[in-house]
Scaffold this active site. Sequence first.
Site, mmCIF file in Angstrom:
data_model
loop_
_atom_site.group_PDB
_atom_site.id
_atom_site.type_symbol
_atom_site.label_atom_id
_atom_site.label_comp_id
_atom_site.label_asym_id
_atom_site.label_seq_id
_atom_site.Cartn_x
_atom_site.Cartn_y
_atom_site.Cartn_z
ATOM 1 N N THR A 132 0.815 -1.213 0.000
ATOM 2 C CA THR A 132 0.000 0.000 0.000
ATOM 3 C C THR A 132 0.847 1.261 0.000
ATOM 4 O O THR A 132 1.985 1.259 0.479
ATOM 5 C CB THR A 132 -0.905 0.012 1.253
ATOM 6 O OG1 THR A 132 -1.576 1.272 1.359
ATOM 7 C CG2 THR A 132 -0.089 -0.188 2.522
ATOM 8 N N ASP A 133 0.271 2.358 -0.470
ATOM 9 C CA ASP A 133 0.955 3.647 -0.400
ATOM 10 C C ASP A 133 1.001 4.202 1.016
ATOM 11 O O ASP A 133 1.768 5.130 1.316
ATOM 12 C CB ASP A 133 0.300 4.660 -1.343
ATOM 13 C CG ASP A 133 -1.172 4.933 -1.038
ATOM 14 O OD1 ASP A 133 -1.736 4.298 -0.123
ATOM 15 O OD2 ASP A 133 -1.764 5.787 -1.730
ATOM 16 N N GLU A 134 0.211 3.638 1.930
ATOM 17 C CA GLU A 134 0.172 4.167 3.294
ATOM 18 C C GLU A 134 1.482 3.973 4.050
ATOM 19 O O GLU A 134 1.704 4.612 5.085
ATOM 20 C CB GLU A 134 -1.000 3.563 4.063
ATOM 21 C CG GLU A 134 -2.350 3.959 3.487
ATOM 22 C CD GLU A 134 -3.516 3.653 4.399
ATOM 23 O OE1 GLU A 134 -3.369 3.811 5.629
ATOM 24 O OE2 GLU A 134 -4.569 3.252 3.883
ATOM 25 N N TYR A 158 -2.050 -0.231 10.936
ATOM 26 C CA TYR A 158 -2.137 -0.922 9.641
ATOM 27 C C TYR A 158 -0.937 -0.590 8.775
ATOM 28 O O TYR A 158 -0.250 -1.484 8.258
ATOM 29 C CB TYR A 158 -3.423 -0.537 8.920
ATOM 30 C CG TYR A 158 -3.379 -0.837 7.431
ATOM 31 C CD1 TYR A 158 -3.221 -2.144 6.971
ATOM 32 C CD2 TYR A 158 -3.471 0.187 6.485
ATOM 33 C CE1 TYR A 158 -3.157 -2.427 5.615
ATOM 34 C CE2 TYR A 158 -3.413 -0.077 5.130
ATOM 35 C CZ TYR A 158 -3.252 -1.382 4.698
ATOM 36 O OH TYR A 158 -3.173 -1.658 3.361
ATOM 37 N N ALA A 160 1.940 0.623 9.577
ATOM 38 C CA ALA A 160 3.189 0.132 10.165
ATOM 39 C C ALA A 160 3.362 -1.367 9.923
ATOM 40 O O ALA A 160 4.479 -1.836 9.651
ATOM 41 C CB ALA A 160 3.209 0.433 11.659
ATOM 42 N N LYS A 162 2.136 -3.094 7.406
ATOM 43 C CA LYS A 162 2.461 -3.299 5.988
ATOM 44 C C LYS A 162 3.886 -2.848 5.692
ATOM 45 O O LYS A 162 4.593 -3.476 4.876
ATOM 46 C CB LYS A 162 1.463 -2.544 5.104
ATOM 47 C CG LYS A 162 0.066 -3.146 5.083
ATOM 48 C CD LYS A 162 0.041 -4.563 4.518
ATOM 49 C CE LYS A 162 0.281 -4.588 3.031
ATOM 50 N NZ LYS A 162 0.136 -5.958 2.448
#
Length: 351
Positions: A132-134, A158, A160, A162
Amino acid sequence: MILVTGGAGFIGSNFILDWLAHSDEPVLNLDKLTYAGNLDNLAPLRNDARHIFVQGDIGERALVSTLLARHRPRALLHFAAESHVDRSIDSPGEFIATNINGTFTLLEAARAYWQELDGARKSAFRFLHVSTDEVYGTLGPNDPAFTEQSAYAPNSPYAASKAASDHLVRASHHTYGLPTLTSNCSNNYGPCQFPEKLIPLMIANALAGKALPVYGDGRQIRDWLYVGDHCAALRRILEAGRPGDVYNVGGQNEMSNIDVVHTLCDLLDAEAPAQASYRAQIAHVTDRAGHDRRYAVDAGKLQRELGWAPAEDFASGLARTVRWYLAHRDWAGAIASGAYRDVRWPAGVAA
C-alpha cells in the site's frame, strides 16, 4: 499454476477473475475467510476447474509448505492482509499477526520451496507482494507524489504492519536471493469491496436511507485506482518486473473524500433517484485518530519501464462501480445479513 493468498478478498478476488479472463493457467487460492473474505466474490468460478480454493491461514507453515510441494506454482502473489485502518486502531494485534508474522511465514515457506527448484523453474519463480501507499505516510498539499525512493513513515498500526512486511520482503531478496517483487498501490475501488471502505459504505448507506458519515472536514485527499487497472498492473509486474524491485501503482486521480461522496451522491441521484438528493444524508463525524491528510503515488516507473497506464479515469471507474453495486444488491444484502459467511464450495472444489 500460480498461488494467490487472500483470493477471496476484494483485490485478490478481482485479480483471480481478471487472471482467468486472460489466461487458462490455474490458480490455487489460499484464504482464511476472515470477515472480509467472501466466496460470493468468486461466484463465476464456482465450478471452474482452473480455480482451486483452500481455506487456511498463511501463518500455518506446514499448510503453506504442503500446498507449494503439491501444486508446484511458478509464482506466489500475496494479497492476504488485514487492511482496514479503523480496525487496526481498535485491534492492532490482528494486524501484527497477519501482516507481519503471516508474511514472514509465507516468505520462509516460499524460500525453502524456491531453493529446491532446479534450473529454469528456479529462475522463473516470483514472489509478488501486494502492499500500500500508506507505508510512506502523509503528504502536504503541495508535496510531490511518493516515489519508490520515498522514505517510509507509516502513521497507523495498519500502515506500520504493511511497512514491516515490505521490509521483510526486501530482506528476503537481498539476503537470500528470493526473487521478490513489491507493489505499493493507492486507494482501490470497484466491485466486491467490503462495505467498511468509503465508496461501498456510502453506496450501501445511501440506498438504505442512512447517514453518510464523513470524517472531519472530508478534505483528506487520496489517489483513487480502479481495481481492474490494479489487476492489469500486477499481471504486468509479474510478467516483466525486475526481481528485487518496487513498483508504485496509482490511478492519477487525486480526490478529497468529500468530493468523492458528492460525486457518488450525484451518480446515485441519476441511477437510483430517491425523494431527495442523497447529498442530504451526508453527516460530518469526529475525525479518525491520526488520520493522514493526503496520499498520492507517482506511477511513472511502472509506466516507463513496463508500459502500464490506467484505463479508467475516476469518472468512468466510479460510474462502473456504482452500476455494479446497484445490479448486485443481493451481494451487499448477504453481507449485511451475514449470510455470506455460510457460502460453501461444492465437494471436490476445495482441496
